[in-house]
Design a protein around this motif. Structure first.
Motif, PDB file in Angstrom:
ATOM      1  N   UNK A 122       0.832  -1.202   0.000  1.00  0.00           N
ATOM      2  CA  UNK A 122       0.000   0.000   0.000  1.00  0.00           C
ATOM      3  C   UNK A 122       0.868   1.254   0.000  1.00  0.00           C
ATOM      4  N   UNK A 123       0.387   2.277  -0.666  1.00  0.00           N
ATOM      5  CA  UNK A 123       1.058   3.567  -0.654  1.00  0.00           C
ATOM      6  C   UNK A 123       0.421   4.541   0.310  1.00  0.00           C
ATOM      7  N   UNK A 124      -0.566   4.093   1.087  1.00  0.00           N
ATOM      8  CA  UNK A 124      -1.238   4.977   2.043  1.00  0.00           C
ATOM      9  C   UNK A 124      -0.265   5.432   3.121  1.00  0.00           C
ATOM     10  N   UNK A 125      -0.308   6.729   3.443  1.00  0.00           N
ATOM     11  CA  UNK A 125       0.626   7.317   4.389  1.00  0.00           C
ATOM     12  C   UNK A 125       0.684   6.551   5.708  1.00  0.00           C
ATOM     13  N   UNK A 126      -0.458   6.232   6.281  1.00  0.00           N
ATOM     14  CA  UNK A 126      -0.468   5.559   7.577  1.00  0.00           C
ATOM     15  C   UNK A 126       0.136   4.157   7.495  1.00  0.00           C
ATOM     16  N   UNK A 127      -0.006   3.504   6.371  1.00  0.00           N
ATOM     17  CA  UNK A 127       0.559   2.167   6.220  1.00  0.00           C
ATOM     18  C   UNK A 127       2.074   2.222   5.998  1.00  0.00           C
ATOM     19  N   UNK A 128       2.544   3.254   5.300  1.00  0.00           N
ATOM     20  CA  UNK A 128       3.989   3.435   5.155  1.00  0.00           C
ATOM     21  C   UNK A 128       4.594   3.698   6.534  1.00  0.00           C
ATOM     22  N   UNK A 129       3.917   4.546   7.336  1.00  0.00           N
ATOM     23  CA  UNK A 129       4.375   4.781   8.707  1.00  0.00           C
ATOM     24  C   UNK A 129       4.460   3.469   9.480  1.00  0.00           C
ATOM     25  N   UNK A 130       3.409   2.655   9.389  1.00  0.00           N
ATOM     26  CA  UNK A 130       3.392   1.385  10.126  1.00  0.00           C
ATOM     27  C   UNK A 130       4.569   0.500   9.742  1.00  0.00           C
ATOM     28  N   UNK A 131       4.818   0.364   8.450  1.00  0.00           N
ATOM     29  CA  UNK A 131       5.923  -0.485   7.990  1.00  0.00           C
ATOM     30  C   UNK A 131       7.263   0.026   8.515  1.00  0.00           C
ATOM     31  N   UNK A 132       7.471   1.342   8.465  1.00  0.00           N
ATOM     32  CA  UNK A 132       8.743   1.904   8.915  1.00  0.00           C
ATOM     33  C   UNK A 132       8.894   1.850  10.433  1.00  0.00           C
ATOM     34  N   UNK A 133       7.828   2.082  11.165  1.00  0.00           N
ATOM     35  CA  UNK A 133       7.911   2.025  12.627  1.00  0.00           C
ATOM     36  C   UNK A 133       8.213   0.606  13.097  1.00  0.00           C
ATOM     37  N   UNK A 134       7.526  -0.381  12.544  1.00  0.00           N
ATOM     38  CA  UNK A 134       7.781  -1.776  12.923  1.00  0.00           C
ATOM     39  C   UNK A 134       9.207  -2.173  12.541  1.00  0.00           C
ATOM     40  N   UNK A 135       9.624  -1.818  11.334  1.00  0.00           N
ATOM     41  CA  UNK A 135      10.963  -2.184  10.874  1.00  0.00           C
ATOM     42  C   UNK A 135      12.054  -1.509  11.689  1.00  0.00           C
ATOM     43  N   UNK A 136      11.875  -0.224  12.003  1.00  0.00           N
ATOM     44  CA  UNK A 136      12.870   0.462  12.839  1.00  0.00           C
ATOM     45  C   UNK A 136      12.903  -0.140  14.234  1.00  0.00           C
ATOM     46  N   UNK A 137      11.748  -0.541  14.741  1.00  0.00           N
ATOM     47  CA  UNK A 137      11.703  -1.219  16.036  1.00  0.00           C
ATOM     48  C   UNK A 137      12.484  -2.521  16.004  1.00  0.00           C
ATOM     49  N   UNK A 138      12.321  -3.282  14.933  1.00  0.00           N
ATOM     50  CA  UNK A 138      13.060  -4.543  14.793  1.00  0.00           C
ATOM     51  C   UNK A 138      14.565  -4.281  14.749  1.00  0.00           C
ATOM     52  N   UNK A 139      14.962  -3.299  13.954  1.00  0.00           N
ATOM     53  CA  UNK A 139      16.393  -2.971  13.857  1.00  0.00           C
ATOM     54  C   UNK A 139      16.946  -2.526  15.205  1.00  0.00           C
ATOM     55  N   UNK A 140      16.184  -1.717  15.940  1.00  0.00           N
ATOM     56  CA  UNK A 140      16.671  -1.226  17.231  1.00  0.00           C
ATOM     57  C   UNK A 140      16.772  -2.342  18.270  1.00  0.00           C
ATOM     58  N   UNK A 141      16.093  -3.459  18.020  1.00  0.00           N
ATOM     59  CA  UNK A 141      16.169  -4.611  18.917  1.00  0.00           C
ATOM     60  C   UNK A 141      17.207  -5.630  18.436  1.00  0.00           C
ATOM     61  N   UNK A 142      18.031  -5.217  17.465  1.00  0.00           N
ATOM     62  CA  UNK A 142      19.113  -6.077  17.002  1.00  0.00           C
ATOM     63  C   UNK A 142      18.739  -7.037  15.885  1.00  0.00           C
ATOM     64  N   UNK A 143      17.544  -6.918  15.333  1.00  0.00           N
ATOM     65  CA  UNK A 143      17.127  -7.788  14.238  1.00  0.00           C
ATOM     66  C   UNK A 143      17.579  -7.189  12.907  1.00  0.00           C
ATOM     67  N   UNK A 144      17.556  -7.993  11.867  1.00  0.00           N
ATOM     68  CA  UNK A 144      17.689  -7.509  10.497  1.00  0.00           C
ATOM     69  C   UNK A 144      16.287  -7.126  10.037  1.00  0.00           C
ATOM     70  N   UNK A 145      16.179  -6.260   9.036  1.00  0.00           N
ATOM     71  CA  UNK A 145      14.861  -5.877   8.529  1.00  0.00           C
ATOM     72  C   UNK A 145      14.931  -5.569   7.042  1.00  0.00           C
ATOM     73  N   UNK A 146      13.928  -6.058   6.313  1.00  0.00           N
ATOM     74  CA  UNK A 146      13.799  -5.800   4.883  1.00  0.00           C
ATOM     75  C   UNK A 146      12.398  -5.310   4.581  1.00  0.00           C
ATOM     76  N   UNK A 147      12.313  -4.323   3.700  1.00  0.00           N
ATOM     77  CA  UNK A 147      11.031  -3.830   3.200  1.00  0.00           C
ATOM     78  C   UNK A 147      10.998  -4.073   1.698  1.00  0.00           C
ATOM     79  N   UNK A 148      10.007  -4.829   1.232  1.00  0.00           N
ATOM     80  CA  UNK A 148       9.851  -5.140  -0.188  1.00  0.00           C
ATOM     81  C   UNK A 148       8.706  -4.294  -0.716  1.00  0.00           C
ATOM     82  N   UNK A 149       9.038  -3.209  -1.439  1.00  0.00           N
ATOM     83  CA  UNK A 149       8.037  -2.278  -1.962  1.00  0.00           C
ATOM     84  C   UNK A 149       7.520  -2.763  -3.303  1.00  0.00           C
ATOM     85  N   UNK A 150       6.189  -2.939  -3.391  1.00  0.00           N
ATOM     86  CA  UNK A 150       5.560  -3.406  -4.613  1.00  0.00           C
ATOM     87  C   UNK A 150       4.239  -2.662  -4.835  1.00  0.00           C
TER      88      UNK A 150
END
Length: 145
Positions: free
Chosen positions: A17-45
């Motif tokens: 989705x290109x919806x603003x709130x969904x882009x926020x959700x993807x980035x917040x979850x991914x940044x949270x994962x990275x800050x907890x020492x995980x790897x993170x990938x976002x596949x934009x389609x």
């Protein structure tokens, strides 16, 4: 088949989705994962990929209550008051923390989007469904947003 014990401490998210709130959700979850020492990938389609176009990161509507842009304006104001980081800041942090942004080549072809249309500073690599599957098969967390 990959068993649970062999999976990497990693999250992979399809950003469909290109919806603003969904882009926020993807980035917040991914940044949270990275800050907890995980790897993170976002596949934009599909419509998510449009946000990777030059100047396109903040152009999407809200998924609900958009009201011809008024809803988005109100939400952005509330986010500013709550000191929520901008999408630009979130994706910059994501990349600096080692997150991977993958642009879908099939979607680029279908939608007539060239590499020149995309903001190269945002993209780590280009790939197709096999790239996503390889990322996801080794991830403990996979999401579709």
């Amino acid at each position: 088949m990959v068993d649970e014990a062999s999976k990497v401490d990693k999250s992979t998210i399809i950003v469909h989705s290109g919806d603003m709130d969904k882009i926020y959700s993807a980035l917040i979850v991914s940044n949270g994962a990275l800050s907890m020492g995980m790897e993170a990938s976002l596949f934009f389609t599909f419509w998510g990929l449009q946000r990777l176009q030059k100047g396109g990161l903040d152009k999407g509507p809200l998924s609900k209550m958009h009201f011809l842009g008024l809803g988005k304006w109100m939400i952005k104001g509330r986010m500013k008051k709550a000191n929520v980081a901008s999408l630009e800041r979130l994706i910059k942090d994501f990349k600096e923390l080692g997150g991977k942004v993958i642009a879908c080549e099939m979607t680029m072809e279908i939608m007539g989007i060239s590499k020149e249309d995309l903001d190269q500073d945002l993209i780590t690599e280009y790939g197709a469904v096999g790239t996503y599957v390889q990322e996801a098969r080794n991830s403990k967390i996979t999401l579709f947003i």
